[in-house]
Design a protein around this motif. Structure first.
Motif, short mmCIF file in Angstrom:
data_model
loop_
_atom_site.label_atom_id
_atom_site.label_comp_id
_atom_site.label_asym_id
_atom_site.label_seq_id
_atom_site.Cartn_x
_atom_site.Cartn_y
_atom_site.Cartn_z
N PHE A 115 -3.65 2.45 22.74
CA PHE A 115 -2.45 1.67 22.56
C PHE A 115 -2.62 1.72 20.90
O PHE A 115 -3.25 0.87 20.23
CB PHE A 115 -2.23 0.22 22.90
CG PHE A 115 -2.02 -0.01 24.29
CD1 PHE A 115 -0.83 0.41 24.86
CD2 PHE A 115 -3.13 -0.68 25.15
CE1 PHE A 115 -0.59 0.22 26.15
CE2 PHE A 115 -2.76 -0.74 26.45
CZ PHE A 115 -1.45 -0.26 27.09
N VAL A 141 -8.39 1.54 24.68
CA VAL A 141 -8.67 0.45 25.86
C VAL A 141 -9.38 0.86 26.98
O VAL A 141 -10.29 0.15 27.47
CB VAL A 141 -7.21 0.07 26.16
CG1 VAL A 141 -7.08 -1.10 27.43
CG2 VAL A 141 -6.58 -0.67 25.09
N PRO A 185 -14.87 -9.16 31.42
CA PRO A 185 -14.29 -10.22 30.46
C PRO A 185 -12.96 -9.59 30.11
O PRO A 185 -12.34 -8.66 30.29
CB PRO A 185 -15.20 -9.89 28.94
CG PRO A 185 -15.92 -8.74 29.58
CD PRO A 185 -16.14 -8.27 30.68
N SER A 186 -12.08 -10.74 29.59
CA SER A 186 -10.55 -10.53 29.24
C SER A 186 -10.71 -9.50 28.01
O SER A 186 -11.53 -9.28 27.04
CB SER A 186 -10.40 -11.80 28.66
OG SER A 186 -8.95 -11.92 28.22
N GLY A 187 -9.55 -8.65 28.17
CA GLY A 187 -9.46 -7.65 27.35
C GLY A 187 -10.24 -6.25 27.40
O GLY A 187 -10.22 -5.35 26.84
N SER A 188 -11.08 -6.09 28.60
CA SER A 188 -11.92 -5.11 28.60
C SER A 188 -11.16 -3.92 29.29
O SER A 188 -11.77 -2.67 29.29
CB SER A 188 -13.04 -5.53 29.69
OG SER A 188 -12.64 -6.03 30.85
N GLY A 189 -9.78 -3.94 29.59
CA GLY A 189 -9.18 -2.98 29.98
C GLY A 189 -8.76 -2.72 31.71
O GLY A 189 -8.20 -1.93 32.06
N THR A 227 -5.03 -2.56 32.69
CA THR A 227 -4.52 -1.04 32.04
C THR A 227 -4.95 0.04 33.02
O THR A 227 -4.45 0.78 33.22
CB THR A 227 -5.18 -0.80 30.58
OG1 THR A 227 -4.69 -1.74 29.54
CG2 THR A 227 -4.51 0.46 29.98
N HIS A 258 -10.46 -12.72 38.76
CA HIS A 258 -11.49 -13.44 38.47
C HIS A 258 -12.02 -14.26 39.42
O HIS A 258 -13.01 -15.24 39.08
CB HIS A 258 -10.84 -14.22 37.16
CG HIS A 258 -10.57 -13.75 35.95
ND1 HIS A 258 -9.13 -13.49 35.43
CD2 HIS A 258 -11.33 -12.72 35.10
CE1 HIS A 258 -9.41 -12.66 34.35
NE2 HIS A 258 -10.49 -12.43 34.11
N1 ATP Z 1 1.25 -2.56 26.18
C1 ATP Z 1 0.32 -2.79 25.20
N2 ATP Z 1 0.18 -2.62 23.89
C2 ATP Z 1 -0.56 -2.83 23.09
N3 ATP Z 1 -1.92 -3.27 23.46
C3 ATP Z 1 -2.10 -3.62 24.74
C4 ATP Z 1 -0.92 -3.46 25.59
N4 ATP Z 1 -1.32 -3.63 26.87
C5 ATP Z 1 -2.68 -3.94 26.82
N5 ATP Z 1 -3.06 -4.09 25.17
C6 ATP Z 1 -4.41 -4.44 25.02
O1 ATP Z 1 -5.39 -3.71 25.50
C7 ATP Z 1 -6.64 -4.45 25.74
C8 ATP Z 1 -6.83 -4.52 27.32
O2 ATP Z 1 -5.87 -5.41 28.05
P1 ATP Z 1 -5.78 -5.43 29.44
O3 ATP Z 1 -4.76 -6.15 29.89
O4 ATP Z 1 -6.08 -4.07 30.20
O5 ATP Z 1 -7.52 -6.15 29.53
P2 ATP Z 1 -8.00 -6.82 30.95
O6 ATP Z 1 -9.11 -6.77 31.17
O7 ATP Z 1 -6.86 -6.91 31.94
O8 ATP Z 1 -7.77 -8.48 30.36
P3 ATP Z 1 -7.36 -9.82 30.94
O9 ATP Z 1 -8.58 -10.06 31.94
O10 ATP Z 1 -7.20 -10.64 29.84
O11 ATP Z 1 -6.12 -9.51 31.71
C9 ATP Z 1 -6.37 -5.73 25.13
O12 ATP Z 1 -6.83 -5.78 23.94
C10 ATP Z 1 -4.71 -5.94 24.99
O13 ATP Z 1 -4.28 -6.76 23.93
#
Ligand code: ATP
Length: 249
Positions: free
Chosen positions: A15, A20, A39-43, A46, A203
């Motif tokens: 992004f 990501v 962990p949160s934010g690991s992707g 996505t 989780h």
């Molecule tokens: N549409 C978007 N535009 C910009 N950044 C994004 C977008 N979608 C996700 N991100 C960023 O990409 C990274 C991964 O997000 P993602 O939601 O895939 O993580 P996650 O592992 O599912 O986290 P969580 O457990 O908190 O849901 C994060 O830093 C998030 O802020």
């Protein structure tokens, strides 16, 4: 072993400047239940959203059955994409029900728009699926009048209306009060017992442990560990996995 029903290779997604998904590869066998934790934010979200074409990746390959949703970063035409994604159902953290439609309306909408089936067949299937998720008496209710657990069970029934080969779950219990998670996990456990292929970002360590055939651990845009629940929870090899599991277990 049969050819994997989902094969993901070297997926990359950014992004803007934020990378990501760095290099994600994954293969899921038919009828397998894979839990994705990390962990949160690991992707994780996505990655899952990319499988359903809710995000377009920058590179890599996703094969679903015999077809490539994306091959070396290149997507086919819209009709082909639609055909491939119609074989997958997605269940979201926040349910994403249509608030202006009844429960029955939510279930029947997509099949009515896309399947050339008689309305009576669609209605019968909706009743069957509502009974399956324990909501046979809620067909006329609106989403606003349901509990979170009931909403999520409607969302699962709605996904099943399209007879998907694969179900993708994005943190299906994260928005629920703890006492409501059990009823949703029970439906998912039942689907696993019926050999539905499922990829579950979660989780819920208990669910991952009890129901998943395989647990994959994501950190910083990559899968860093994969194994049966016993292997992964019993003896994580990666320091990052240990730290995360120690925090959440
Ligand atoms: N549409 C978007 N535009 C910009 N950044 C994004 C977008 N979608 C996700 N991100 C960023 O990409 C990274 C991964 O997000 P993602 O939601 O895939 O993580 P996650 O592992 O599912 O986290 P969580 O457990 O908190 O849901 C994060 O830093 C998030 O802020």
């Amino acid at each position: 072993m049969d050819k994997a029903i989902i094969e993901v290779k070297n997926l990359r997604k950014s992004f803007g400047a934020l990378e990501v998904l760095k290099d994600v590869s994954l293969s899921v066998a038919r009828s397998e239940v894979v839990a994705v934790i990390g962990p949160s934010g690991s992707g994780k979200s996505t990655m899952l959203r990319s499988l359903a074409h809710l995000e377009e990746v920058n590179g890599g390959t996703i094969r679903i059955g015999e077809d490539h949703l994306v091959l070396d970063g290149k997507y086919p035409g819209a009709a082909k994409i639609k055909e491939i994604t119609s074989r997958m159902g997605m269940v979201f953290q926040h349910f994403n029900l249509f608030p202006h439609l009844t429960v029955r309306g939510n279930l029947e909408l997509a099949p009515r728009l896309t399947k050339r089936l008689p309305a009576a067949d669609i209605a019968r299937k909706a009743e069957e699926l509502l009974a399956k998720v324990g909501l046979q008496d809620k067909g006329d209710a609106y989403p606003a009048n349901l509990s979170g657990g009931q909403k999520q069970r409607v969302a699962i029934a709605r996904a099943l209306m399209m007879s998907p080969e694969i179900l993708l779950f994005d943190e299906p219990t994260s928005a629920l009060d703890p006492e409501l998670t059990g009823e949703v996990l029970e439906v998912m456990r039942q689907l696993a017992g019926e050999r539905m292929t499922m990829v579950v970002v979660t989780h819920e360590m208990g669910f991952a442990r009890e129901v998943a055939d395989r647990v994959m651990f994501m950190a910083d845009g990559e899968f860093i560990e994969s194994g049966t629940p016993d292997e992964l929870f019993g003896n994580p090899r990666q320091e990052r996995t240990k730290v995360f599991l120690n925090r959440v277990l």
